[in-house]
Design a protein around this motif. Sequence first.
Motif, short mmCIF file in Angstrom:
data_model
loop_
_atom_site.label_atom_id
_atom_site.label_comp_id
_atom_site.label_asym_id
_atom_site.label_seq_id
_atom_site.Cartn_x
_atom_site.Cartn_y
_atom_site.Cartn_z
N ARG A 245 32.75 33.95 31.61
CA ARG A 245 34.21 33.94 31.55
C ARG A 245 34.77 35.35 31.39
NH1 ARG A 245 33.52 29.50 28.04
NH2 ARG A 245 33.93 30.82 26.23
N ARG A 246 34.17 36.11 30.48
CA ARG A 246 34.68 37.46 30.21
C ARG A 246 34.45 38.39 31.39
NH1 ARG A 246 32.76 38.28 23.85
NH2 ARG A 246 34.14 36.68 22.99
N PHE A 247 33.28 38.28 32.02
CA PHE A 247 32.99 39.16 33.15
C PHE A 247 33.90 38.83 34.33
CE2 PHE A 247 30.68 40.81 36.80
CZ PHE A 247 30.29 42.06 36.32
N GLN A 248 34.16 37.55 34.56
CA GLN A 248 35.06 37.18 35.66
C GLN A 248 36.49 37.62 35.38
OE1 GLN A 248 34.21 32.95 36.03
NE2 GLN A 248 32.61 33.33 37.56
N TYR A 249 36.89 37.61 34.12
CA TYR A 249 38.20 38.14 33.75
C TYR A 249 38.26 39.63 34.09
CZ TYR A 249 42.17 39.55 30.82
OH TYR A 249 43.36 40.06 30.37
N LEU A 250 37.19 40.34 33.74
CA LEU A 250 37.10 41.77 34.04
C LEU A 250 37.26 42.01 35.55
CD1 LEU A 250 34.31 44.11 32.60
CD2 LEU A 250 35.04 44.28 34.96
N GLU A 251 36.54 41.20 36.35
CA GLU A 251 36.63 41.34 37.81
C GLU A 251 38.05 41.09 38.32
OE1 GLU A 251 32.37 40.04 39.65
OE2 GLU A 251 33.51 38.44 38.66
#
Length: 284
Positions: A245-251
């Motif tokens: 979730r956090r990495f996709q938010y970053l992307e």
Amino acid sequence: MSDFQSLPPRRQEQLMAFNRLLTIMDELREQCPWDRKQTIDSLRHLTIEETYELSDAILNGDLGEVKKELGDIQLHLLFYARIASEKAPGDPDRFDMADVLHAISEKLIRRHPHIYGDANGQPVIAETEEQVKANWEQLKLKEGNKSVLGGVPASLPALVKAMRVQEKARGAGFDWEEKQQVWQKVEEEMQEFKQEFNTESNEAFDPEKAEGEFGDLLFSLVNYARFIKINPETALERTNKKFIRRFQYLEERARANGQQLKDMTLAEMDVYWNEAKTDVSDSL
């Protein structure tokens, strides 16, 4: 009055629903080209996929999806039984859904002597969960298992397998007495791993020995988690989902600002990462 009619209305409805699915399964097996082609082997990987989908639904707390996935798995169970029922009469491998249900019912009765009595009808005392587990493992040995660990599937993922072999060993009385002892073992394994893989040194290390020590460390951590009633598989999967979730938010934030991760510094990415950590949905 028949036995069926004497049942509570909801139980009658459950049995009728089961009968309906059995009928549909028979019709599909006889009339659908895809269903006719399937074998027990061809269904195996699909069943594994459905099981993981059920696991996802449970972790997400989505009971509507749990209901759907339970239906998919139930269909697979009926499918296997239907295929087995097509073997020639007299074939020892032939069975149908009634045989499956009778077999599991008989096993549950045997494995719960504290509820149904032992083989001689005598009551067995089991007032705690631990007593029930210990009785269960002893009964399995009496049924022919050569080892307490014999019932652990060889193909289980390593993390789940570690948890299961430790649980079964505990059922046989082989376990730590206090959680402090277990944590001391974790610290001991950490020191042994550090000796094989010194993070403060650039000296070459033996990868095989380091891997062995790392495996011991993981096993001891699983043991500690089990001892304090944390399921390590569930814990790690929740962390996986949180990271995703956090990495996709970053992307998404990078794209919205016309940036590409490969061109960003770690410090720049950390800004978005910290935003993701404070996002309300991240805790869901």
